[in-house]
Design a protein around this motif. Structure first.
Motif, PDB file in Angstrom:
ATOM      1  N   LYS A   2      36.246 -56.253  -4.898  1.00  0.00           N
ATOM      2  CA  LYS A   2      36.656 -55.780  -3.571  1.00  0.00           C
ATOM      3  C   LYS A   2      37.181 -54.293  -3.938  1.00  0.00           C
ATOM      4  CE  LYS A   2      35.146 -59.272  -1.341  1.00  0.00           C
ATOM      5  NZ  LYS A   2      34.078 -59.307  -0.588  1.00  0.00           N
ATOM      6  N   ARG A   3      37.097 -53.761  -2.926  1.00  0.00           N
ATOM      7  CA  ARG A   3      36.982 -52.314  -2.947  1.00  0.00           C
ATOM      8  C   ARG A   3      38.704 -52.039  -3.278  1.00  0.00           C
ATOM      9  NH1 ARG A   3      34.310 -49.051   1.882  1.00  0.00           N
ATOM     10  NH2 ARG A   3      36.528 -49.246   2.730  1.00  0.00           N
ATOM     11  N   ARG A 184      42.531 -60.051   2.883  1.00  0.00           N
ATOM     12  CA  ARG A 184      41.302 -60.715   3.153  1.00  0.00           C
ATOM     13  C   ARG A 184      40.752 -60.520   4.592  1.00  0.00           C
ATOM     14  NH1 ARG A 184      38.128 -61.914   1.087  1.00  0.00           N
ATOM     15  NH2 ARG A 184      37.499 -63.932   1.615  1.00  0.00           N
ATOM     16  N   ASP A 187      38.942 -57.315   3.845  1.00  0.00           N
ATOM     17  CA  ASP A 187      37.629 -57.965   3.100  1.00  0.00           C
ATOM     18  C   ASP A 187      36.649 -58.094   3.876  1.00  0.00           C
ATOM     19  OD1 ASP A 187      38.719 -57.209   0.341  1.00  0.00           O
ATOM     20  OD2 ASP A 187      39.291 -59.070   0.120  1.00  0.00           O
ATOM     21  N   ARG A 188      36.735 -59.061   4.888  1.00  0.00           N
ATOM     22  CA  ARG A 188      35.899 -59.742   5.655  1.00  0.00           C
ATOM     23  C   ARG A 188      35.355 -58.544   6.662  1.00  0.00           C
ATOM     24  NH1 ARG A 188      35.640 -65.139   6.592  1.00  0.00           N
ATOM     25  NH2 ARG A 188      36.767 -66.533   5.273  1.00  0.00           N
ATOM     26  N   ASP A 190      35.288 -55.417   6.124  1.00  0.00           N
ATOM     27  CA  ASP A 190      34.278 -54.344   5.450  1.00  0.00           C
ATOM     28  C   ASP A 190      32.973 -55.205   5.098  1.00  0.00           C
ATOM     29  OD1 ASP A 190      34.030 -52.072   3.636  1.00  0.00           O
ATOM     30  OD2 ASP A 190      34.183 -53.635   1.948  1.00  0.00           O
ATOM     31  N   ASP A 191      33.230 -56.405   4.619  1.00  0.00           N
ATOM     32  CA  ASP A 191      31.821 -57.035   4.366  1.00  0.00           C
ATOM     33  C   ASP A 191      30.853 -57.213   5.749  1.00  0.00           C
ATOM     34  OD1 ASP A 191      32.655 -57.535   1.760  1.00  0.00           O
ATOM     35  OD2 ASP A 191      33.496 -59.490   2.193  1.00  0.00           O
TER      36      ASP A 191
END
Length: 339
Positions: A2-3, A184, A187-188, A190-191
């Motif tokens: 992840k970034r 998280r 992350d979600r 961003d994804d």
């Protein structure tokens, strides 16, 4: 990867040990660009670290009954050397232990640093001594803070984002699991192609052990007058985010969804949390124990108009066992709100 797993923060300092720039680099192949933030030089020469004598007293203005016992008093000469005012934060280091204090009062003629005599347990000392004062509060990396204690700050940001900001100001061992939920959630988002930023503080006790918890030592509050003590946070305050999420941990058996954002958004978040985390969720601001509606808290003052903050108080079970479910609920609701 992840970034934010690839970020390396490099600080540059002027001759007074004041941060002049923060550069966030990424490892080769990571898909975000190098980000650079410049901090202006001080108007007059100041120091960011001084050694002073700490003394104690029992004056009621230092308020020993406060939950976090984080007030201190400074002499004017010390405040001027550090370039700070009332309301700012200072970090105090004594041997392996460190903590932060809010500068409640500055007096012209006073001892250099005064704290209440019942507050010394936060520093791991039992008497007056010489300590180190700093104006930058987080001084460790996330790796270092787990090994030796202290406070780490992490920022994932492209310097221009004004969409979503996900925060966990009490991560690490302070409110365990909140930084994981915030990360998280980011992350979600961003994804899913949602432009967002992530800001974390992570506090830990040193491995030597401590008579007090990391929560007592590093439960930082009152950021609105102290942003300069947190370099990552300082880069965000010139913007107004469309939505700011603050993830917290309470001791209650139910989740509280508060903040100054519209009730309709809070209800949608609550519905997702009930479904995914399987917990009771409360949203009535008048009945919440921790409603998160104070305009001075970071969730609100970083948001557009001060009214787009979403304050989520998770249960211990949610933070310990349902990180993915909570993150999914937050990210899914945010995507729908922004659609």
């Amino acid at each position: 990867m992840k970034r934010h797993d690839a970020l390396i923060r490099v600080a540059e300092y002027d001759r007074f040990r004041r941060p002049t720039s923060i550069r966030i680099d990424v490892t080769a192949g990571c898909p975000i660009p190098v980000v650079r933030t410049i901090f202006g030089a001080p108007d007059k020469p100041t120091e960011t670290v001084v050694n002073v004598s700490l003394v104690t007293e029992s004056h009621p203005t230092l308020d020993p009954t406060r939950k976090y016992k984080d007030r201190c008093r400074l002499a004017r000469r010390i405040a001027d050397r550090l370039g700070i005012d009332e309301g700012c934060h200072v970090r105090v280091d004594a041997g392996p232990y460190a903590t932060y204090y809010r500068v409640y009062e500055i007096r012209e003629h006073d001892a250099p640093l005064v704290v209440h005599e019942e507050h010394l347990d936060r520093l791991g000392i039992d008497g007056e001594q010489t300590v180190r004062l700093s104006t930058t509060i987080p001084q460790e990396t996330p790796e270092q803070v787990r090994e030796r204690g202290g406070l780490a700050e992490t920022l994932v940001d492209d310097q221009t984002c004004e969409g979503v900001l996900v925060t966990a100001p009490h991560g690490g061992a302070v409110e365990r699991g909140t930084d994981a939920i915030a990360s998280r959630t980011y992350d979600r988002l961003d994804d899913g192609g949602v432009r967002a930023s992530l800001w974390l503080l992570q506090g830990y006790n040193p491995p030597e052990g401590s008579a007090v918890t990391a929560h007592r030592r590093w439960h930082v509050g009152g950021f609105d007058r102290a942003v300069d003590g947190y370099p990552g946070l300082a880069t965000l305050t010139g913007r107004a985010f469309d939505l700011v999420v603050g993830v917290h941990r309470s001791g209650y058996e139910w989740i509280e969804v508060g903040g100054r954002i519209d009730a309709s958004v809070r209800e949608r978040v609550a519905d997702e949390l009930r479904t995914r985390a399987g917990r009771e969720v409360r949203t009535d601001l008048d009945r919440l124990h921790l409603p998160g509606t104070n305009p001075r808290i970071s969730t609100n003052f970083l948001s557009k108009g001060g009214d787009r903050g979403l304050h989520v108080e998770c249960t211990p079970g949610t933070c310990d066992r349902h990180v993915e479910e909570a993150a999914a609920a937050l990210a899914e609701t945010i995507r729908r709100v922004l659609a």
